[in-house]
Design a protein around this motif. Structure first.
Motif, mmCIF file in Angstrom:
data_model
loop_
_atom_site.group_PDB
_atom_site.id
_atom_site.type_symbol
_atom_site.label_atom_id
_atom_site.label_comp_id
_atom_site.label_asym_id
_atom_site.label_seq_id
_atom_site.Cartn_x
_atom_site.Cartn_y
_atom_site.Cartn_z
ATOM 1 N N THR A 62 39.335 0.305 23.247
ATOM 2 C CA THR A 62 38.328 0.502 24.293
ATOM 3 C C THR A 62 38.114 1.977 24.577
ATOM 4 O OG1 THR A 62 38.922 -1.617 25.312
ATOM 5 C CG2 THR A 62 37.694 -0.061 26.668
ATOM 6 N N VAL A 66 34.592 3.872 24.091
ATOM 7 C CA VAL A 66 33.927 4.598 25.183
ATOM 8 C C VAL A 66 33.625 6.031 24.750
ATOM 9 C CG1 VAL A 66 34.297 5.596 27.479
ATOM 10 C CG2 VAL A 66 34.829 3.187 27.061
ATOM 11 N N ALA A 69 30.773 6.067 22.082
ATOM 12 C CA ALA A 69 29.458 5.717 22.614
ATOM 13 C C ALA A 69 28.925 6.811 23.541
ATOM 14 C CB ALA A 69 29.529 4.378 23.349
ATOM 15 N N LEU A 134 34.145 -3.026 32.474
ATOM 16 C CA LEU A 134 33.259 -2.944 31.324
ATOM 17 C C LEU A 134 33.111 -4.257 30.565
ATOM 18 C CD1 LEU A 134 34.430 0.469 29.791
ATOM 19 C CD2 LEU A 134 32.370 0.046 31.154
ATOM 20 N N THR A 135 34.244 -4.868 30.205
ATOM 21 C CA THR A 135 34.205 -5.984 29.263
ATOM 22 C C THR A 135 35.161 -7.100 29.649
ATOM 23 O OG1 THR A 135 35.951 -5.068 27.855
ATOM 24 C CG2 THR A 135 33.687 -4.407 27.355
ATOM 25 N N LEU A 294 26.188 4.825 30.247
ATOM 26 C CA LEU A 294 26.873 4.352 29.049
ATOM 27 C C LEU A 294 26.590 2.872 28.829
ATOM 28 C CD1 LEU A 294 29.106 4.480 26.786
ATOM 29 C CD2 LEU A 294 30.739 3.916 28.603
ATOM 30 N N HIS A 295 26.754 2.083 29.881
ATOM 31 C CA HIS A 295 26.551 0.636 29.785
ATOM 32 C C HIS A 295 25.140 0.293 29.326
ATOM 33 C CE1 HIS A 295 25.205 -3.171 31.850
ATOM 34 N NE2 HIS A 295 26.167 -3.620 31.076
ATOM 35 N N TRP A 300 26.431 1.542 23.325
ATOM 36 C CA TRP A 300 27.387 0.614 23.921
ATOM 37 C C TRP A 300 27.046 -0.832 23.566
ATOM 38 C CZ3 TRP A 300 32.093 0.987 25.254
ATOM 39 C CH2 TRP A 300 32.730 -0.003 26.006
ATOM 40 N N VAL A 303 28.624 -1.399 20.360
ATOM 41 C CA VAL A 303 30.073 -1.540 20.504
ATOM 42 C C VAL A 303 30.438 -2.963 20.896
ATOM 43 C CG1 VAL A 303 31.994 -0.946 22.049
ATOM 44 C CG2 VAL A 303 30.638 0.874 21.000
ATOM 45 N N ASP A 311 30.003 -8.485 27.752
ATOM 46 C CA ASP A 311 29.590 -7.526 28.777
ATOM 47 C C ASP A 311 29.956 -8.090 30.153
ATOM 48 O OD1 ASP A 311 28.373 -5.572 30.271
ATOM 49 O OD2 ASP A 311 26.315 -6.122 29.734
#
Length: 341
Positions: A62, A66, A69, A134-135, A294-295, A300, A303, A311
Motif C-alpha cells: 500500500t 500510494v 500514484a 483508502l481500501t 490521489l483517490h 489510483w 492501483v 475502494d
C-alpha cells in the motif's frame, strides 16, 4: 454489536516503538494559499510515506502504491517510502509520534488497531491525526499445494481436533489475520478461554515471511490478504480454501467464500493513512486535500484494479468516526475470542 462466532461480521467496518524520527528533505509549502484564513490549503511538494512493516506485506504494498500514484499523478515531486516494521505496526506508530515533519503519511489499518490492544501500546492511533481510509481487501485462507485439505470445513475439523498441533501463520499478533483464526476456532466449538493455548499462531511482520513458512511446509495453513497470496495460488504453489468477502474476490474468482462453505463470517481488512498527532488544522487540511486528489486520480484507479483492492475512501470526520467505532469493536472482539482480557 454481538460477537457470537456464528454471527456474520464485517470487520472492515469493525470498530478494528524506539525508532529515530525520519527527516524529510524538500517538503515545502507553496507560499500561495493555505495559512490562517487562506482560501486554499497550502500546496505540498513532497511527502514521506512510512510502511510500518517489513517489505513484502500489505502495508508495504500500500505504501509503495500510494507513493507511485502520487508521483505518477504529479501531485507531489517525490514520495519516498521507509519501512519501520515490528509489533504489528506499533513500532512505526511510536516513530510517527516523534515525527516533526507534518508532511508524513503512515499506512495503517485493521492490523494496527488490534496490535495496539494486544501489545498494550503506550502510543495509540487516537494520538495521531487520521487522514483517510483508502481500501478494503478480503482475506484468504490457504494451505500448501500438497496439503490433504481441499475444503475449509475439512481443515477446520482437523484443526479443532488437533488443537495446538496445527500451526497457522499470518500477520502480526492481534491483527485481523489472528482475529480470523480465533473466530474460526470459536466457530468450530473451541471455548474463547481456550483460544490462547489451542491456537498455535505464527505471527509475522511481513507477508514474505508467511509465504516462506507455507512454501517450506513449516506450517499447516496461512491467512493473509488475497493480494499477498494470489500469485502463488495461480501458480499452483498454494491452495485457496476460502475468502472472507461476501462475494467471490476479484483476484481469486474460483475460491469459495466462507459463507458459501457454511461458515457465517464476513470480514475485510481496511487500510488507510495517519499523520503525526500534533500537526495544525491547516496542515491536516492540506494532507486530506492531497489524499483526496490521489483517490480521484487515474493512477489510483489503476492501483485498485491491479491489486484487487476495493475502494473504501473516507476522510475527515467520517474517517474519525469510523476509526473510533473500529477501535471499540476490536477491543470487544479480542476480548470475546480470548486474545485480551
Amino acid at each position: 454489536m454481538t460477537q457470537h462466532p456464528h454471527v456474520s461480521r464485517r470487520l472492515g467496518a469493525f470498530a478494528l516503538a524506539g525508532v529515530a524520527a525520519l527527516t524529510l528533505a524538500g517538503c515545502t509549502a507553496s507560499p500561495s494559499g493555505g495559512g490562517e484564513g487562506g482560501d486554499e490549503p497550502a500546496a505540498i511538494s513532497a511527502v514521506d510515506v512510512i510502511a510500518p512493516a517489513d517489505p513484502g506485506g500489505g502495508w508495504d504494498q500500500t505504501a509503495r502504491a500510494v507513493s507511485q500514484a502520487l508521483t505518477e499523478a504529479s501531485l507531489v515531486s517525490s514520495a519516498p517510502v521507509s519501512n519501520i516494521g515490528g509489533a504489528g505496526g506499533t513500532v512505526g506508530l511510536a516513530s510517527l509520534a516523534t515525527e516533526t515533519d507534518p508532511n508524513t503519511l503512515m499506512v495503517t489499518g485493521s492490523v494496527m488497531v488490534g496490535a495496539v490492544e494486544t501489545n498494550a501500546s503506550s502510543v495509540r492511533m487516537e494520538d495521531m491525526t487520521a487522514i483517510a481510509r483508502l481500501t478494503e481487501e478480503p482475506l484468504v485462507i490457504v494451505v500448501p499445494a500438497d496439503s490433504p485439505y481441499d475444503s475449509v470445513q475439512d481443515f477446520l475439523d482437523a484443526w479443532v481436533e488437533e488443537d495446538s498441533g496445527m500451526a497457522v501463520t499470518g500477520g502480526s499478533a492481534g491483527g485481523i489475520d489472528h482475529v480470523l483464526a480465533g473466530l474460526l476456532l470459536t466457530g468450530g466449538g473451541v471455548e474463547p478461554a481456550d483460544i490462547p493455548t489451542s491456537l498455535n499462531y505464527i505471527a509475522n511482520s511481513g507477508g514474505g515471511e508467511a509465504l516462506t513458512l507455507l512454501l517450506g511446509g513449516q506450517v499447516d495453513a496461512g491467512i493473509s490478504g488475497v493480494g499477498e497470496f494470489s500469485q502463488q495460488i495461480e501458480a499452483g504453489e498454494l491452495k485457496a480454501l476460502a475468502v472472507t468477502s461476501s462475494e467471490p474476490a476479484e483476484l481469486l474468482p474460483d475460491a469459495p467464500t466462507l459463507v458459501d462453505e457454511g461458515i457465517d463470517i464476513t470480514l475485510t481488512n481496511w487500510r488507510g493513512l495517519l499523520a503525526p498527532g500534533d500537526i495544525s488544522d491547516d496542515e491536516r487540511v492540506a494532507l486530506e486535500t492531497l489524499v483526496t486528489d490521489l483517490h480521484e486520480s487515474d493512477a489510483w484507479t489503476e492501483v485498485l484494479a491491479t491489486n484487487g483492492w476495493t475502494d473504501a475512501f473516507l476522510a475527515g470526520a467520517e474517517f474519525d468516526e469510523f476509526l473510533a467505532e473500529d477501535i471499540a469493536t476490536t477491543q470487544e472482539t479480542l476480548t470475546t475470542i480470548g486474545l485480551i482480557e
